[in-house]
Design a protein around this motif. Structure first.
Motif, short mmCIF file in Angstrom:
data_model
loop_
_atom_site.label_atom_id
_atom_site.label_comp_id
_atom_site.label_asym_id
_atom_site.label_seq_id
_atom_site.Cartn_x
_atom_site.Cartn_y
_atom_site.Cartn_z
N UNK A 121 26.22 11.20 -22.38
CA UNK A 121 25.93 9.95 -22.69
C UNK A 121 24.80 9.39 -22.15
N UNK A 122 25.13 9.40 -21.05
CA UNK A 122 24.18 8.54 -19.94
C UNK A 122 23.35 9.03 -19.71
N UNK A 123 23.02 10.44 -20.27
CA UNK A 123 22.22 11.55 -20.22
C UNK A 123 21.08 11.07 -21.33
N UNK A 124 21.58 11.03 -22.90
CA UNK A 124 21.26 11.12 -23.87
C UNK A 124 20.53 9.57 -24.01
N UNK A 125 21.40 7.77 -23.27
CA UNK A 125 20.64 7.38 -23.30
C UNK A 125 20.02 6.73 -21.85
N UNK A 126 19.32 7.42 -20.86
CA UNK A 126 18.04 7.29 -20.10
C UNK A 126 17.39 7.79 -20.75
N UNK A 127 17.06 8.80 -21.65
CA UNK A 127 16.35 9.71 -22.85
C UNK A 127 16.06 8.32 -23.54
N UNK A 128 16.42 7.55 -24.55
CA UNK A 128 16.67 7.31 -25.38
C UNK A 128 15.61 5.72 -25.03
N UNK A 129 16.27 5.14 -23.54
CA UNK A 129 15.02 4.26 -23.30
C UNK A 129 14.32 4.24 -22.29
N UNK A 177 11.17 4.06 -13.75
CA UNK A 177 11.13 2.99 -14.88
C UNK A 177 11.26 1.43 -13.78
N UNK A 178 11.68 1.57 -12.91
CA UNK A 178 12.16 0.00 -11.73
C UNK A 178 10.19 -0.37 -11.87
N UNK A 179 9.41 0.56 -11.58
CA UNK A 179 8.13 0.31 -10.77
C UNK A 179 7.64 -0.24 -12.05
N UNK A 180 7.30 0.07 -13.14
CA UNK A 180 6.91 -0.04 -14.87
C UNK A 180 7.35 -1.75 -14.86
N UNK A 181 8.65 -1.99 -14.65
CA UNK A 181 9.34 -3.71 -14.74
C UNK A 181 8.26 -4.71 -14.63
N UNK A 183 9.81 -7.92 -15.92
CA UNK A 183 10.61 -8.72 -16.02
C UNK A 183 11.84 -8.41 -16.56
N UNK A 184 12.67 -7.88 -15.13
CA UNK A 184 14.13 -7.94 -15.41
C UNK A 184 14.43 -6.56 -13.51
N UNK A 185 15.20 -6.21 -13.79
CA UNK A 185 15.60 -5.56 -11.96
C UNK A 185 15.76 -4.19 -12.29
N UNK A 186 16.38 -3.44 -10.98
CA UNK A 186 16.72 -2.50 -11.56
C UNK A 186 18.10 -1.85 -12.08
N UNK A 187 19.18 -3.20 -11.28
CA UNK A 187 20.49 -2.91 -11.74
C UNK A 187 20.50 -3.71 -13.58
N UNK A 188 19.75 -4.17 -14.47
CA UNK A 188 19.20 -4.56 -15.17
C UNK A 188 19.23 -3.39 -16.32
N UNK A 189 18.03 -2.48 -15.51
CA UNK A 189 18.08 -1.11 -16.77
C UNK A 189 19.69 -0.51 -16.78
N UNK A 190 20.07 -0.14 -15.00
CA UNK A 190 21.14 0.92 -15.25
C UNK A 190 22.58 0.65 -16.26
N UNK A 191 22.72 -1.29 -15.65
CA UNK A 191 23.06 -1.64 -17.65
C UNK A 191 23.50 -1.04 -18.78
N UNK A 192 21.89 -2.11 -19.45
CA UNK A 192 21.58 -1.18 -20.43
C UNK A 192 21.62 0.16 -20.76
N UNK A 193 21.51 0.83 -19.89
CA UNK A 193 22.22 2.31 -19.89
C UNK A 193 23.58 2.56 -20.19
N UNK A 267 12.07 5.71 -35.33
CA UNK A 267 13.61 6.55 -34.94
C UNK A 267 13.43 7.92 -34.76
N UNK A 268 12.06 8.77 -35.42
CA UNK A 268 10.96 10.67 -35.01
C UNK A 268 10.86 9.75 -33.35
N UNK A 269 10.13 8.57 -33.35
CA UNK A 269 9.82 8.04 -31.64
C UNK A 269 11.55 8.63 -30.61
N UNK A 270 12.17 7.22 -30.91
CA UNK A 270 13.24 7.47 -30.13
C UNK A 270 13.53 8.83 -29.82
N UNK A 271 13.91 9.42 -30.90
CA UNK A 271 14.09 10.96 -30.49
C UNK A 271 13.53 12.27 -29.79
#
Length: 356
Positions: A121-129, A177-181, A183-193, A267-271
């Motif tokens: 599910x971590x893999x799917x979460x990264x792709x959705x994000x 992904x972190x370079x495209x931020x 606002x926020x940090x790389x740790x915030x991306x990990x937390x969201x995932x 939804x079609x875009x996210x998946x």
């Protein structure tokens, strides 16, 4: 052990899954750069146009073809557009919504738990994000501006990405992904995932929600593109030949119709997370669906002959269960396994007549 394995089956006559990623309707607003708090719903209007008959075998080729269409533009006094919606991630793929055989029900539940343990599910979460951060959900509107951002708020956090720094073709790395931020940090991306992953897989039936807002600079009078409604027979129903999605809202006590993006289209875009199809016809990520259909090209990348469609894979319950339960981490999971679970997350009716 062999007897136990032989009792595993994914196939049955009646099977359905509730969708695990629920998206609200997207709403379009016009904004002002000088006053960030001032915004107004973008309204759908109607106008008459005089085009030419240009379709193949037209009754009056090249002749005037007057028609009524709906349109929507950035209103005077505004120089930006927002598209906002919410996403709710729910653990509904951990077991079938409905199934006519207890043995099959248990097999799917066993698969989901093993997939979670392996970190799938971590893999799917990264792709959705990735598909949220890259603003794929804006569709044509994404190409209407050279300056934009995607803001994601959840709990007490807020992240902002520059989607133009991210790819629409293949998933970006964690560094990209972190370079495209903005606002926020790389740790915030990990937390969201992690929170998305937990929302999709926890045993407590607890959902996880985020709010998403796409912001783009646009000139007043510039056209935007909401979802388009299917019109079966506009002349018979006395409708414009082009009808946009819209929702009623009151502005200064006047009822107007605000441009919207269908939840299904977002939804079609996210998946668009099927990066495992390995097709020579199409190299980019496609939306998850059982047969790997690509609307833009009408290609079918997972037709039954390929043996990589959802229904062919579900005939391999023993192999899939063994592979997932033996996996030490998500790196040991094959693309077929991720694709199989992604369809369950997508939800739908997966019944089979021959197994009825």
């Amino acid at each position: 052990m062999n007897n136990k394995q032989s009792n595993q089956s994914f196939e049955t006559g009646m099977l359905s899954y509730a969708r695990s990623v629920q998206v609200t309707e997207g709403l379009f607003f016009a904004t002002q750069s000088e006053n960030a708090e001032r915004r107004t719903p973008i309204v759908v209007h109607e106008k008459g146009v005089r085009g030419q008959s240009s379709e193949d075998k037209a009754m009056n080729p090249g002749k005037s073809n007057p028609q009524t269409v709906e349109y929507t533009v950035v209103p005077q006094g505004y120089d930006g557009v927002e598209l906002s919606f919410s996403v709710r991630f729910m653990p509904l793929a951990m077991q079938p919504y409905a199934c006519d055989k207890p043995l099959v029900w248990n097999t799917y539940a066993r698969f989901a738990k093993a997939y979670r343990t392996a970190g799938g599910f971590n893999v799917l979460a990264k792709l959705f994000l990735w598909n949220i951060a890259n603003a794929r959900f804006a569709w044509r509107n994404r190409f209407q501006s050279d300056r934009m951002s995607v803001n994601i708020s959840f709990e007490n956090y807020e992240l902002s990405f520059n989607p133009l720094h991210l790819s629409l073709k293949e998933p970006d790395s964690e560094k990209s992904m972190a370079d495209a931020l903005t606002q926020g940090t790389r740790e915030d991306i990990s937390s969201l995932q992690e929170k998305i992953s937990d929302g999709l897989s926890n045993d407590n039936k607890e959902a996880f929600s985020i709010n998403v807002c796409w912001k783009a600079d646009m000139e007043h009078g510039q056209e935007i593109f909401p979802s388009q409604e299917y019109v079966h027979d506009s002349k018979k129903e006395n409708l414009p030949s082009r009808v946009y999605a819209k929702l009623p809202v009151y502005v200064n006590r006047d009822k107007v119709y605000q441009a919207s993006m269908h939840s299904q289209k977002i939804s079609a875009a996210l998946r668009h997370i099927d990066v495992w199809h390995d097709s020579d016809e199409y190299s980019a990520a496609i939306a998850v669906n059982p047969y790997g259909g690509v609307q833009e090209t009408s290609a079918v990348l997972r037709d039954p002959k390929s043996k990589k469609d959802f229904y062919s894979l579900r005939g391999q319950a023993e192999e899939i269960i063994n592979a997932v339960e033996q996996a030490e981490n998500s790196n040991d999971l094959t693309g077929d396994i991720h694709f199989f679970m992604a369809n369950l997350v997508r939800g739908g009716v997966f019944s089979s007549r021959k197994k009825a």
